[in-house]
Write a protein that holds these residues in place. Structure first.
Motif, PDB file in Angstrom:
ATOM      1  N   LEU A  38       0.853  -1.179   0.000  1.00  0.00           N
ATOM      2  CA  LEU A  38       0.000   0.000   0.000  1.00  0.00           C
ATOM      3  C   LEU A  38       0.887   1.226   0.000  1.00  0.00           C
ATOM      4  O   LEU A  38       1.993   1.210   0.517  1.00  0.00           O
ATOM      5  CB  LEU A  38      -0.866   0.039   1.260  1.00  0.00           C
ATOM      6  N   ILE A  63     -17.201  12.859  -4.464  1.00  0.00           N
ATOM      7  CA  ILE A  63     -16.375  12.133  -5.423  1.00  0.00           C
ATOM      8  C   ILE A  63     -15.608  11.000  -4.762  1.00  0.00           C
ATOM      9  O   ILE A  63     -15.548   9.887  -5.264  1.00  0.00           O
ATOM     10  CB  ILE A  63     -15.365  13.091  -6.090  1.00  0.00           C
ATOM     11  N   SER A  64     -15.034  11.316  -3.613  1.00  0.00           N
ATOM     12  CA  SER A  64     -14.129  10.350  -2.995  1.00  0.00           C
ATOM     13  C   SER A  64     -13.865  10.750  -1.550  1.00  0.00           C
ATOM     14  O   SER A  64     -13.871  11.941  -1.225  1.00  0.00           O
ATOM     15  CB  SER A  64     -12.800  10.335  -3.764  1.00  0.00           C
ATOM     16  N   PRO A  65     -13.637   9.783  -0.671  1.00  0.00           N
ATOM     17  CA  PRO A  65     -13.137  10.156   0.660  1.00  0.00           C
ATOM     18  C   PRO A  65     -11.750  10.747   0.519  1.00  0.00           C
ATOM     19  O   PRO A  65     -10.950  10.275  -0.289  1.00  0.00           O
ATOM     20  CB  PRO A  65     -13.116   8.827   1.421  1.00  0.00           C
ATOM     21  N   PHE A  88     -14.584  14.822   2.442  1.00  0.00           N
ATOM     22  CA  PHE A  88     -14.738  14.228   1.113  1.00  0.00           C
ATOM     23  C   PHE A  88     -14.341  15.228   0.036  1.00  0.00           C
ATOM     24  O   PHE A  88     -14.616  16.429   0.156  1.00  0.00           O
ATOM     25  CB  PHE A  88     -16.202  13.841   0.875  1.00  0.00           C
ATOM     26  N   LYS A 108      -1.045  13.042  -7.525  1.00  0.00           N
ATOM     27  CA  LYS A 108      -1.927  11.951  -7.091  1.00  0.00           C
ATOM     28  C   LYS A 108      -2.665  12.364  -5.834  1.00  0.00           C
ATOM     29  O   LYS A 108      -2.045  12.594  -4.788  1.00  0.00           O
ATOM     30  CB  LYS A 108      -1.105  10.676  -6.835  1.00  0.00           C
ATOM     31  N   VAL A 109      -3.982  12.460  -5.931  1.00  0.00           N
ATOM     32  CA  VAL A 109      -4.790  12.775  -4.753  1.00  0.00           C
ATOM     33  C   VAL A 109      -5.107  11.468  -4.036  1.00  0.00           C
ATOM     34  O   VAL A 109      -5.656  10.542  -4.632  1.00  0.00           O
ATOM     35  CB  VAL A 109      -6.084  13.520  -5.139  1.00  0.00           C
ATOM     36  N   PHE A 137      -6.025   9.180  -0.123  1.00  0.00           N
ATOM     37  CA  PHE A 137      -6.802   9.237   1.107  1.00  0.00           C
ATOM     38  C   PHE A 137      -5.834   9.289   2.276  1.00  0.00           C
ATOM     39  O   PHE A 137      -4.858   8.542   2.317  1.00  0.00           O
ATOM     40  CB  PHE A 137      -7.719   8.012   1.258  1.00  0.00           C
ATOM     41  N   VAL A 190      -3.296   6.245   1.567  1.00  0.00           N
ATOM     42  CA  VAL A 190      -3.599   5.162   0.633  1.00  0.00           C
ATOM     43  C   VAL A 190      -3.742   5.775  -0.746  1.00  0.00           C
ATOM     44  O   VAL A 190      -4.464   6.769  -0.907  1.00  0.00           O
ATOM     45  CB  VAL A 190      -4.904   4.427   1.008  1.00  0.00           C
ATOM     46  N   LEU A 205      -8.812   9.697  -9.488  1.00  0.00           N
ATOM     47  CA  LEU A 205      -8.765   8.818  -8.344  1.00  0.00           C
ATOM     48  C   LEU A 205      -9.359   7.491  -8.762  1.00  0.00           C
ATOM     49  O   LEU A 205     -10.219   7.424  -9.619  1.00  0.00           O
ATOM     50  CB  LEU A 205      -9.599   9.378  -7.199  1.00  0.00           C
ATOM     51  N   LYS A 216      -7.164  -1.537  -1.148  1.00  0.00           N
ATOM     52  CA  LYS A 216      -7.531  -0.129  -1.265  1.00  0.00           C
ATOM     53  C   LYS A 216      -8.178   0.362   0.038  1.00  0.00           C
ATOM     54  O   LYS A 216      -8.320  -0.384   1.003  1.00  0.00           O
ATOM     55  CB  LYS A 216      -8.498   0.029  -2.442  1.00  0.00           C
ATOM     56  N   PHE A 217      -8.579   1.637   0.017  1.00  0.00           N
ATOM     57  CA  PHE A 217      -9.415   2.179   1.094  1.00  0.00           C
ATOM     58  C   PHE A 217     -10.837   2.286   0.564  1.00  0.00           C
ATOM     59  O   PHE A 217     -11.064   2.772  -0.549  1.00  0.00           O
ATOM     60  CB  PHE A 217      -8.934   3.557   1.553  1.00  0.00           C
ATOM     61  N   TYR A 266     -14.907   3.456   1.221  1.00  0.00           N
ATOM     62  CA  TYR A 266     -15.954   4.156   1.952  1.00  0.00           C
ATOM     63  C   TYR A 266     -17.296   3.643   1.441  1.00  0.00           C
ATOM     64  O   TYR A 266     -17.473   3.464   0.223  1.00  0.00           O
ATOM     65  CB  TYR A 266     -15.885   5.674   1.746  1.00  0.00           C
ATOM     66  N   LEU A 278     -17.228   3.963  -2.459  1.00  0.00           N
ATOM     67  CA  LEU A 278     -16.139   4.673  -3.135  1.00  0.00           C
ATOM     68  C   LEU A 278     -14.824   4.042  -2.700  1.00  0.00           C
ATOM     69  O   LEU A 278     -14.663   3.663  -1.544  1.00  0.00           O
ATOM     70  CB  LEU A 278     -16.151   6.153  -2.755  1.00  0.00           C
ATOM     71  N   GLN A 279     -13.904   3.975  -3.616  1.00  0.00           N
ATOM     72  CA  GLN A 279     -12.606   3.369  -3.306  1.00  0.00           C
ATOM     73  C   GLN A 279     -11.474   4.295  -3.709  1.00  0.00           C
ATOM     74  O   GLN A 279     -11.575   4.998  -4.707  1.00  0.00           O
ATOM     75  CB  GLN A 279     -12.434   2.060  -4.068  1.00  0.00           C
ATOM     76  N   VAL A 280     -10.433   4.260  -2.925  1.00  0.00           N
ATOM     77  CA  VAL A 280      -9.228   5.010  -3.278  1.00  0.00           C
ATOM     78  C   VAL A 280      -8.069   4.030  -3.344  1.00  0.00           C
ATOM     79  O   VAL A 280      -7.874   3.250  -2.417  1.00  0.00           O
ATOM     80  CB  VAL A 280      -8.917   6.101  -2.237  1.00  0.00           C
TER      81      VAL A 280
END
Lengths: 274, 274
Positions: free
Chosen positions: A44, A175-177, A193, A244-245, A247, A274, B44, B246-247, B249, B272-274
């Motif tokens: 990871l 969109i994403s955590p 988020f 790269k965005v 978590f 992550v 992402l 992954k992470f 939510y 949602l996954q990161v």
């Protein structure tokens, strides 16, 4: 001027871009900690860093929404009565437990206290970030992300969308955590988020005096309301610059002897990505 | 036999590997939802899926730790007295708010109720997962990850480490955040971390009758304690098989008309996954 110290091989540029911005009188250090390594079958991406600054500014660190008028970070002795039967409370360690709790002397029920979640949105639009100027205490007049306490019956994403509507008059899509930031000292966890505007419209709600889109280079870091927002925005800027965005999980530990208004007086511990 | 239906182009194999395991009488569907897409500067990795099964098993869905004896998922009318001054409570919508709250008729304080965080560890050791058989209600005799309510004054990672020590006698190191799963109906949010054993030792604490390492192909999916654990383990197995952990939510929405013991009677929304 901010000073940055990076030791123990931390590869993060976190906060480093802030060095270019004038924050008079602030000292700031960046130290990688040794908390974690990876033993999962597939590697990871994460790292552990610890960050702290050495001087405060006149901001306030507290609940980011007026929706919680009574906030206690776990002082059990403030609970003097049972909220279910009205009986007087005693403060003892229940059988099989380790912490002092408020226990009703009549019905025996225990009033547990647990951390609260503050949920919010980091909204990017045309490579700008939407911030709200607070129209309420604490941190009146300072800038924050739209965020507030999660309510029973809603998910964190739903709560973040609701708070954004209430504080910024903006309809957003999650969109994403992006981050979970615990603040143990005040019994809060921020869950932020990434979100986008459904329509290019926003306007301040009652808790905000102003809502503005800020370019990443112009975010008002000297006038932010909370440590959690300071950390969130810095992590986001670093992620965008790195391409790269991610978590982020981390713990914001306020430095001993500093006040709640010292939003830069903290360490960021257990920072995992992550 | 489980049946899987995958529509709307969802690329996830989530749950699909479960099809190979016998779960008599269960029907299970997998549907991608349309909630989100990416507008951030750098893409992402995430997706949105909705999952539900059509039959329950005799498990229980409730707090995963005995450390909260009194749990109310937000029934404000159960609050009849002020815990600070003992005054009788009224139940009204405060000025500027939208929800009914318990307000003290003497001191005017509002008793807010907020969701609680349940923190736990997904511990892998030699490609096996550590599970605990519950020695307490709810879900006595069923298997779970070590997890329990987050306490004031600790971070989520610290809480997960503490619960693992209490329930499994295992010293662990947190590696990475793995999942945040909200369960709005019962006012809970599960925060699960990937972790590793510091020492290859574990033993059941008072809340567990047994602790065992299970190979991924032998996890007792027919005897799990909670929906959140069912989801967590399925997501993890899918990630391992896909080669990238992954992470995640998501929101676990219990299906209407089903009981708390129906751990497969839910939809997984906003995944949602990161």
């Amino acid at each position: 001027m901010i000073k940055a110290l990076q030791i123990l091989g931390c590869s993060s540029g976190f906060i480093s871009q802030r060095l270019k911005k004038p924050h008079s009188g602030n000292g700031l250090s960046l130290i990688s900690s040794k908390i974690s390594y990876n033993s999962t079958p597939k590697p990871l991406s994460f790292r552990a860093i610890q960050m702290f600054s050495t001087q405060s500014q006149s901001n306030s660190d507290a609940p980011s929404s007026s929706s919680v008028a009574v906030h206690s970070a776990g002082n059990v002795h403030k609970i003097k009565f049972c909220q279910w039967c009205g009986g007087p409370a005693k403060h003892e360690i229940p059988d099989g437990e380790e912490k002092i709790r408020a226990i009703c002397t009549l019905c025996g029920k225990i009033a547990y206290q647990n951390p609260k979640m503050v949920v919010g949105c980091l909204i990017e639009h045309d490579r700008k970030i939407l911030l709200c100027k607070r129209n309420i205490e604490p941190s009146f007049g300072l800038w924050t992300l739209p965020a507030g306490y999660l309510e029973i019956g809603e998910s964190a994403a739903e709560g973040a969308i609701r708070e954004t509507w209430e504080e910024a008059g903006a309809e957003v899509e999650v969109i994403s955590p992006f981050a979970q930031l615990d603040i143990p000292l005040i019994g809060q966890t921020y869950v932020i988020f990434l979100a986008k505007l459904k329509k290019p419209r926003f306007s301040p709600g009652p808790e905000s005096s102003e809502c503005c889109l800020f370019e990443l280079d112009n975010i008002p870091f000297d006038s932010l309301a909370f440590s959690s927002i300071f950390v969130t925005l810095n992590l986001y800027i670093e992620d965008v610059k790195s391409g790269k965005v991610k978590f982020h999980y981390g713990t914001i530990n306020k430095r001993l002897g500093t006040g709640p208004s010292d939003i830069r007086a903290f360490t960021l511990d257990y920072h995992l990505q992550v």
